[in-house]
Design a protein around this motif. Structure first.
Motif, mmCIF file in Angstrom:
data_model
loop_
_atom_site.group_PDB
_atom_site.id
_atom_site.type_symbol
_atom_site.label_atom_id
_atom_site.label_comp_id
_atom_site.label_asym_id
_atom_site.label_seq_id
_atom_site.Cartn_x
_atom_site.Cartn_y
_atom_site.Cartn_z
ATOM 1 N N UNK A 61 0.798 -1.237 0.000
ATOM 2 C CA UNK A 61 0.000 0.000 0.000
ATOM 3 C C UNK A 61 0.827 1.282 0.000
ATOM 4 N N UNK A 62 2.141 1.156 -0.012
ATOM 5 C CA UNK A 62 2.974 2.355 -0.006
ATOM 6 C C UNK A 62 3.515 2.661 1.376
ATOM 7 N N UNK A 63 4.371 3.691 1.472
ATOM 8 C CA UNK A 63 5.069 3.981 2.723
ATOM 9 C C UNK A 63 4.134 4.149 3.925
ATOM 10 N N UNK A 64 2.938 4.694 3.706
ATOM 11 C CA UNK A 64 2.025 4.881 4.835
ATOM 12 C C UNK A 64 1.484 3.531 5.314
ATOM 13 N N UNK A 65 1.457 2.543 4.434
ATOM 14 C CA UNK A 65 1.096 1.185 4.853
ATOM 15 C C UNK A 65 -0.396 0.900 4.949
ATOM 16 N N UNK A 66 -1.243 1.853 4.607
ATOM 17 C CA UNK A 66 -2.690 1.594 4.647
ATOM 18 C C UNK A 66 -3.226 1.596 6.072
ATOM 19 N N UNK A 67 -4.491 1.208 6.183
ATOM 20 C CA UNK A 67 -5.224 1.363 7.446
ATOM 21 C C UNK A 67 -4.631 0.564 8.612
ATOM 22 N N UNK A 68 -4.069 -0.616 8.338
ATOM 23 C CA UNK A 68 -3.595 -1.455 9.443
ATOM 24 C C UNK A 68 -2.193 -1.137 9.937
ATOM 25 N N UNK A 69 -1.509 -0.253 9.235
ATOM 26 C CA UNK A 69 -0.102 -0.004 9.577
ATOM 27 C C UNK A 69 0.053 0.468 11.026
ATOM 28 N N UNK A 70 -0.908 1.284 11.473
ATOM 29 C CA UNK A 70 -0.806 1.845 12.827
ATOM 30 C C UNK A 70 -0.712 0.758 13.887
ATOM 31 N N UNK A 71 -1.438 -0.349 13.667
ATOM 32 C CA UNK A 71 -1.425 -1.443 14.652
ATOM 33 C C UNK A 71 0.003 -1.959 14.816
ATOM 34 N N UNK A 72 0.645 -2.218 13.684
ATOM 35 C CA UNK A 72 2.005 -2.796 13.751
ATOM 36 C C UNK A 72 3.013 -1.764 14.197
ATOM 37 N N UNK A 73 2.828 -0.531 13.780
ATOM 38 C CA UNK A 73 3.744 0.523 14.247
ATOM 39 C C UNK A 73 3.646 0.631 15.769
ATOM 40 N N UNK A 74 2.431 0.546 16.298
ATOM 41 C CA UNK A 74 2.221 0.621 17.746
ATOM 42 C C UNK A 74 2.898 -0.541 18.461
ATOM 43 N N UNK A 75 2.753 -1.744 17.901
ATOM 44 C CA UNK A 75 3.353 -2.935 18.510
ATOM 45 C C UNK A 75 4.882 -2.831 18.470
ATOM 46 N N UNK A 76 5.410 -2.375 17.345
ATOM 47 C CA UNK A 76 6.876 -2.268 17.231
ATOM 48 C C UNK A 76 7.415 -1.178 18.165
ATOM 49 N N UNK A 77 6.588 -0.184 18.424
ATOM 50 C CA UNK A 77 7.009 0.910 19.326
ATOM 51 C C UNK A 77 6.873 0.502 20.790
ATOM 52 N N UNK A 78 5.715 -0.063 21.154
ATOM 53 C CA UNK A 78 5.407 -0.299 22.572
ATOM 54 C C UNK A 78 5.688 -1.726 23.025
#
Ligand SMILES: C[S@@+](CC[C@H](N)C(=O)[O-])C[C@H]1O[C@@H](n2cnc3c(N)ncnc32)[C@H](O)[C@@H]1O
Length: 441
Positions: free
Chosen positions: A403-420
């Motif tokens: 989906x591109x660099x922003x990663x689409x709708x689900x990207x936030x879930x994984x970004x959150x997991x990788x962060x927290x």
């Protein structure tokens, strides 16, 4: 529908189809608004100034806009706007509303003020040639690696997705103007593209039908034609994948697996996770060809794998069960992952590894975001932190590829997991049953 297209009556706004090329010449937006040619009648002066722009930016129209009357379906006029000088003379035409054009001209302005040398630079990694049974296709001129960027192109034609208010022949008049106003090399490249109906009266629509992608401009769906990309044939197990970057007006192509030099590059024209019959039906209906890819050549084996993928996907979506009462589809599976991916031997995570393997066997490496996600949460559900984090990372990478660099709708879930960390995620330990302690590392 070719029947519908061939039985309409010509009622072009100026009495017929454009047959001569409009005079080229640079016309600023403010000039365009004050010229008679093609200007819609009855616009207020406020409309003229506000809707055709004030000419305050560097993206400059090369021809006066050619506009329809107000159309009921869009409650506005539609105009052809051409920027022949765009991207070093590649050019771009858009048939859209004045409001969308205003937004569009701002996007173009960014290209004019800070051109990206990567955009419209190729294709440097492939060449087109005749492919038996498929017409022209493209082949890699060098070995390519998984995830590698292959190209980034702007469209040469954009058309508002609205087929209700003009007859096909009226529509053709405007679209032909849009193409005739493009620089000669781009125009020839466009007109050489493949067609579906071979009806000269609706030539441009015919080319659009066989070659367009959907691209939002100002949040409104348009059809976009990228002539270089148009030569990519379809495969249900594609080795390349694209995403659109609406704000940059670009189509970006990446390799979804390693590709050998000389191998044909392909994308999927349709949703590739459906059954062979469904895929075949859509390809025949929309593109008029029978798919002979590996998956379609052995439909039973392909469908059997896809049924397993879908059944396992449904089981992983359901968080009401634990390891004490696994669904049949998981319990029945005597799958044991191969050594490199053998993070942890448990029926649930083995099933998740199996789904990944099925995707690889089907050539669906470009669609691994969901299976990687299921694997991450399957391990998290059993409190297996390391593989869970590994798959969270893979899921995000796969989403960005798709989906591109922003990663689409689900990207936030994984970004959150990788962060927290995964331990804070709701899935942590969720699949553990009564004997929870047994699985703790
Ligand atoms: C966007 S064009 C692709 C390039 C095209 N082959 C050409 O010659 O320009 C789409 C058309 O290519 C052909 N095509 C694409 N993929 C194909 C495939 N897997 N097998 C046979 N024909 C295919 C069909 O005629 C389809 O309508």
């Amino acid at each position: 529908n070719p029947e519908a297209l061939s039985t309409v009556h010509a009622r072009g706004p100026d009495g017929g189809i454009v047959s001569t090329q409009p005079e080229p010449g640079v016309v600023s937006q403010s000039q365009a608004a004050s010229q008679g040619s093609g200007r819609p009648e009855g616009l207020s002066s406020e409309d003229k100034a506000g809707r055709f722009g004030s000419g305050h930016h560097g993206a400059t129209l090369s021809h006066p806009p050619v506009c329809t009357d107000v159309l009921a379906s869009v409650d506005d006029i539609l105009c052809v706007y051409t920027y022949a000088s765009f991207s070093d003379g590649r050019g771009i035409s858009i048939f859209t509303t004045p409001a969308v054009h205003e937004h569009f001209s701002q996007l173009l302005e960014r290209h004019y003020s800070s051109p990206d040398p990567d955009i419209n630079a190729g294709p440097s990694k492939w060449t087109s040639r005749f492919i038996r049974g498929k017409g022209i296709g493209v082949v890699a001129t060098t070995a390519l690696a998984y995830g590698e960027k292959l190209s980034s192109f702007t469209p040469v034609l954009l058309v508002l997705l609205d087929e209700q208010s003009l007859t096909p022949l009226e529509r053709e008049h405007y679209l032909r103007t849009a193409i005739l106003q493009l620089p000669a090399p781009t125009r020839s490249q466009f007109l050489a593209l493949t067609r579906i109906y071979d009806d000269d009266r609706i030539e441009v629509q015919d080319i659009i039908k066989a070659n367009s992608f959907e691209l939002q401009v100002g949040g409104i769906m348009h059809l976009a034609v990228f002539p270089e990309i148009s030569r990519l044939n379809h495969d249900c197990a594609p080795n390349a994948q694209y995403y659109m970057q609406p704000e940059a007006l670009t189509h970006v192509l990446r390799a979804t697996r390693d590709v050998r030099e000389g191998e044909e590059l392909s994308i999927s024209y349709i949703e590739p996770l459906g059954s062979a019959r469904k895929r075949g039906y859509h390809l025949k209906a929309a593109f008029h060809f029978m798919c002979g890819c590996d998956r379609c050549s052995d439909p039973d084996a392909s469908d059997a794998r896809m049924s397993k993928i879908h059944a396992l996907h449904d089981a992983f979506q359901d968080w009401s069960w634990t390891e004490d009462d696994v669904p049949e589809v998981i319990g029945d599976l005597s799958f044991s992952p191969p050594p490199p991916s053998k993070h942890y031997n448990h029926p649930i995570t083995n099933a998740a590894e199996y789904v990944i393997q099925l995707h690889n066997e089907e050539g669906l490496e470009g669609f691994l975001d969901t299976p990687f996600g299921h694997a991450a949460l399957a391990y998290a559900g059993l409190k297996q932190e390391k593989p869970a984090m590994l798959y969270a990372k893979k899921a995000l990478k796969a989403l960005r590829l798709r989906f591109g660099p922003a990663g689409g709708a689900n990207a936030e879930v994984w970004e959150g997991i990788l962060r927290d960390g995964i331990r804070k995620h709701w899935s942590w330990g969720k699949r553990l049953g009564g004997n929870e302690g047994h699985h703790e590392l």
